[in-house]
Design an enzyme around this catalytic site. Structure first.
Site, PDB file in Angstrom:
ATOM      1  N   LYS A 106     -39.979 -39.308  16.656  1.00  0.00           N
ATOM      2  CA  LYS A 106     -39.887 -37.885  17.075  1.00  0.00           C
ATOM      3  C   LYS A 106     -41.761 -37.825  17.715  1.00  0.00           C
ATOM      4  O   LYS A 106     -42.821 -37.608  17.051  1.00  0.00           O
ATOM      5  CB  LYS A 106     -39.304 -37.109  17.068  1.00  0.00           C
ATOM      6  CG  LYS A 106     -39.632 -35.166  17.015  1.00  0.00           C
ATOM      7  CD  LYS A 106     -39.840 -34.359  16.265  1.00  0.00           C
ATOM      8  CE  LYS A 106     -40.345 -32.906  16.619  1.00  0.00           C
ATOM      9  NZ  LYS A 106     -40.079 -31.854  16.046  1.00  0.00           N
ATOM     10  N   ALA A 193     -37.592 -26.348  18.243  1.00  0.00           N
ATOM     11  CA  ALA A 193     -38.842 -25.214  17.869  1.00  0.00           C
ATOM     12  C   ALA A 193     -38.250 -23.945  18.524  1.00  0.00           C
ATOM     13  O   ALA A 193     -38.145 -23.556  19.414  1.00  0.00           O
ATOM     14  CB  ALA A 193     -40.420 -25.191  18.690  1.00  0.00           C
ATOM     15  N   GLY A 194     -38.531 -22.781  17.728  1.00  0.00           N
ATOM     16  CA  GLY A 194     -38.094 -21.887  17.881  1.00  0.00           C
ATOM     17  C   GLY A 194     -36.864 -21.007  17.112  1.00  0.00           C
ATOM     18  O   GLY A 194     -37.037 -19.689  17.512  1.00  0.00           O
ATOM     19  N   ASN A 215     -35.601 -26.383  11.269  1.00  0.00           N
ATOM     20  CA  ASN A 215     -35.844 -26.833  10.564  1.00  0.00           C
ATOM     21  C   ASN A 215     -36.541 -25.189   9.073  1.00  0.00           C
ATOM     22  O   ASN A 215     -35.660 -25.400   8.526  1.00  0.00           O
ATOM     23  CB  ASN A 215     -37.590 -27.405  10.381  1.00  0.00           C
ATOM     24  CG  ASN A 215     -38.109 -28.123   8.796  1.00  0.00           C
ATOM     25  OD1 ASN A 215     -38.913 -28.185   8.232  1.00  0.00           O
ATOM     26  ND2 ASN A 215     -36.774 -27.527   7.954  1.00  0.00           N
ATOM     27  N   THR A 216     -36.904 -24.141  10.046  1.00  0.00           N
ATOM     28  CA  THR A 216     -37.369 -23.829   9.344  1.00  0.00           C
ATOM     29  C   THR A 216     -36.529 -22.134   9.455  1.00  0.00           C
ATOM     30  O   THR A 216     -36.337 -20.936   7.927  1.00  0.00           O
ATOM     31  CB  THR A 216     -38.862 -23.159  10.572  1.00  0.00           C
ATOM     32  OG1 THR A 216     -39.614 -23.744  10.676  1.00  0.00           O
ATOM     33  CG2 THR A 216     -39.947 -21.531   9.553  1.00  0.00           C
TER      34      THR A 216
END
Length: 264
Positions: A106, A193-194, A215-216
């Protein structure tokens, strides 16, 4: 068109994957929580930040490959923390060496430490070199349909537009752009993301995305393992809703039952 998601796979670089949820391995409190959350997510592809994780660089530290064995998961080494093409290219080559010739990576090249938005010029430069070097590149980019098309034409095996800034949890901020990217693509499109919660993941899948990487959203939840399970279900629900085809949105109310043929 399949009626369910059990046998509904997508293909990346010649390999089929049933789970459309890709997960990161960072930010958990310990390795045990990492393993438990990833198990709960049902993910087959796990992404590893080469510059932040030990995959063999340090023989004296815990190696994440022992927690997530290569025979159980497909690794997606990423270039998180890279701010120029040269560093990103070097990081991918290091990952390939440490992972015995592994070519699926990635690519992300960041342009700003505060927003973590991608530097698309450096991303294009790195992608071109890596593809010529034999890598299968899944690429993180902004939600610009033109840039997504350029990266696909360059030879990237998947394009991964952001839904919102990395780690923000703001959800899909520009669904029209994401839908446009999906409609014009011939390679898998995965939101990257997001995402903040399960409904965000479902929205991304309802737009027609082939998958979501996060992930987060899992690791920063109060209960990461439970959130991972929720994300697993949301991805499946969103995919089924997309395949089913939603009803048209209407401005005014419409009776659920027809008025013709009423008995009274």
């Amino acid at each position: 068109m399949p009626n369910d998601t059990q046998n509904d796979s997508f293909n990346v670089a010649g390999r089929n994957f049933t789970s459309r949820l890709l997960v990161g391995t960072g930010k958990y409190k310990d390795m045990q929580e990492t393993r438990e959350a990833i198990d709960a997510s049902g993910a087959e592809i796990v992404t590893i930040a080469v510059r932040r994780s030990n995959i063999g660089q340090d023989q004296d530290q815990p190696n994440i490959l022992t927690v997530l064995p290569p025979d159980e998961y497909t690794y997606l080494p990423n270039t998180a923390g890279c701010y120029d093409a040269k560093t990103a290219i070097r990081t991918c080559r290091l990952a390939r060496e440490l992972l015995d010739g592994h070519n699926l990576v990635k690519l992300e090249v960041l342009g700003d430490e505060k927003t973590l938005f991608p530097d698309v010029v450096q991303t294009l430069e790195a992608a071109e070199v890596l593809i010529k070097d034999g890598f299968d590149v899944m690429v993180y980019t902004n939600d610009d349909p033109i840039m997504a098309r350029r990266l696909e034409e360059l030879g990237c095996v998947a394009v991964m537009p952001l839904a919102a800034p990395i780690g923000s949890g703001l959800g899909v901020r520009n669904p029209l752009n994401i839908r446009t990217i999906v409609e014009n693509a011939k390679v898998p499109i995965l939101v990257d993301a997001g995402v903040g919660t399960a409904s965000d993941a479902a929205v991304a899948m309802e737009l027609g995305c082939d998958g979501v990487l996060m992930n987060t959203a899992i690791a920063a939840a109060r209960n990461p393992v439970l959130m991972a399970s929720a994300m697993n279900k949301a991805i499946q629900a969103g995919r089924e809703a997309y395949l089913a085809g939603r009803m048209p949105a209407k401005r005014f109310a419409s009776a659920s039952s027809p008025v013709d043929g009423l008995f009274f």
